[in-house]
Design a protein around this motif. Structure first.
Motif, PDB file in Angstrom:
ATOM      1  N   THR A   4       0.278   4.442   1.587  1.00  0.00           N
ATOM      2  CA  THR A   4      -1.156   4.655   1.386  1.00  0.00           C
ATOM      3  C   THR A   4      -1.626   3.970   0.112  1.00  0.00           C
ATOM      4  OG1 THR A   4      -1.038   6.769   2.552  1.00  0.00           O
ATOM      5  CG2 THR A   4      -2.958   6.400   1.142  1.00  0.00           C
ATOM      6  N   VAL A   5      -0.843   4.084  -0.953  1.00  0.00           N
ATOM      7  CA  VAL A   5      -1.219   3.467  -2.222  1.00  0.00           C
ATOM      8  C   VAL A   5      -1.234   1.946  -2.105  1.00  0.00           C
ATOM      9  CG1 VAL A   5      -0.513   3.092  -4.620  1.00  0.00           C
ATOM     10  CG2 VAL A   5      -0.496   5.400  -3.663  1.00  0.00           C
ATOM     11  N   SER A   6      -0.241   1.374  -1.418  1.00  0.00           N
ATOM     12  CA  SER A   6      -0.205  -0.090  -1.303  1.00  0.00           C
ATOM     13  C   SER A   6      -1.379  -0.608  -0.477  1.00  0.00           C
ATOM     14  CB  SER A   6       1.131  -0.551  -0.698  1.00  0.00           C
ATOM     15  OG  SER A   6       1.226  -0.220   0.678  1.00  0.00           O
ATOM     16  N   ILE A   7      -1.785   0.143   0.550  1.00  0.00           N
ATOM     17  CA  ILE A   7      -2.949  -0.260   1.350  1.00  0.00           C
ATOM     18  C   ILE A   7      -4.218  -0.162   0.512  1.00  0.00           C
ATOM     19  CG2 ILE A   7      -4.373   0.327   3.360  1.00  0.00           C
ATOM     20  CD1 ILE A   7      -1.744   1.263   4.722  1.00  0.00           C
ATOM     21  N   CYS A   8      -4.329   0.904  -0.269  1.00  0.00           N
ATOM     22  CA  CYS A   8      -5.478   1.039  -1.167  1.00  0.00           C
ATOM     23  C   CYS A   8      -5.516  -0.111  -2.173  1.00  0.00           C
ATOM     24  CB  CYS A   8      -5.425   2.381  -1.893  1.00  0.00           C
ATOM     25  SG  CYS A   8      -5.809   3.799  -0.843  1.00  0.00           S
ATOM     26  N   ASN A   9      -4.348  -0.500  -2.683  1.00  0.00           N
ATOM     27  CA  ASN A   9      -4.307  -1.598  -3.655  1.00  0.00           C
ATOM     28  C   ASN A   9      -4.661  -2.931  -3.010  1.00  0.00           C
ATOM     29  OD1 ASN A   9      -3.807  -0.304  -6.112  1.00  0.00           O
ATOM     30  ND2 ASN A   9      -1.619  -0.138  -5.678  1.00  0.00           N
TER      31      ASN A   9
END
Length: 200
Positions: A4-9
């Protein structure tokens, strides 16, 4: 592997915004991602093509008694509880029925119930997938651009950047959809020219 964090980034990077290390941090970027990520994912699952990684089938649990309801005009013989992870119905079938369009049965959705005239009933549907490791790379790309389009106004106040991100979202979604369709198994009824000649 996506998270989720990598997609947000990825989405933040599309906008030239600062990256985040965790959704729990106090930054405006993390707060915006928390606000929009889940809804953006749900919308892409519900309104996009029938993504292969999100397809599921389950035998529905029948509801009896007064809790069942009867659908419109009481015309249906059976009522079923809908799966909690349902995003979109694809088809209703008998357990051993064909997977062609001819094997699908009519139904009616009413609240948290599905009404139909068959029993038992197998629901083929798109389900909510919370684990980004199940997403295909092109779905991740499409999701990141859709998220960027939602983040653009809260983070940049730039309507032009939002429009550009939305155009990229549509393009990447189309590419992801085409790749997903190309990975469908070949029709089992197909006979190649080579096999036809050999069998002659």
């Amino acid at each position: 592997m996506a998270s989720t964090v990598s997609i947000c980034n990825l989405a933040l990077g599309h906008l030239g915004a600062d990256k985040i290390d965790a959704l729990s941090e106090a930054s405006s970027e993390a707060r915006a991602c928390n606000r929009f990520y889940g809804q953006t994912l749900d919308a892409l699952l519900a309104a996009g093509p029938p993504w292969r990684f999100a397809r599921h089938a389950t035998v529905l649990a029948e509801v009896t008694g007064t809790a069942a309801g009867a659908g419109s005009l009481g015309r249906w013989a059976h009522a079923y509880a809908l799966p909690v992870d349902l995003m979109r119905v694809r088809a209703l079938r008998l357990p051993d029925g064909p997977l062609s369009d001819d094997g699908a049965y009519p139904y009616e959705l009413s609240g948290d119930r599905l009404h139909a005239d068959i029993s038992p009933a197998v629901l083929h549907y798109i389900r909510r997938i919370d684990d980004p490791s199940k997403f295909t790379p092109l779905f991740v790309e499409a999701l990141s651009w859709h998220l960027a389009a939602r983040l653009a106004m809260p983070l940049t106040r730039d309507a032009g950047q939002r429009q550009a991100a939305f155009q990229m979202a549509l393009q990447t979604q189309a590419a992801a959809s085409a790749a997903d369709a190309n990975d469908e198994p070949a029709d089992v009824g197909f006979v190649s020219d080579y096999e036809r000649v050999r069998g002659a």
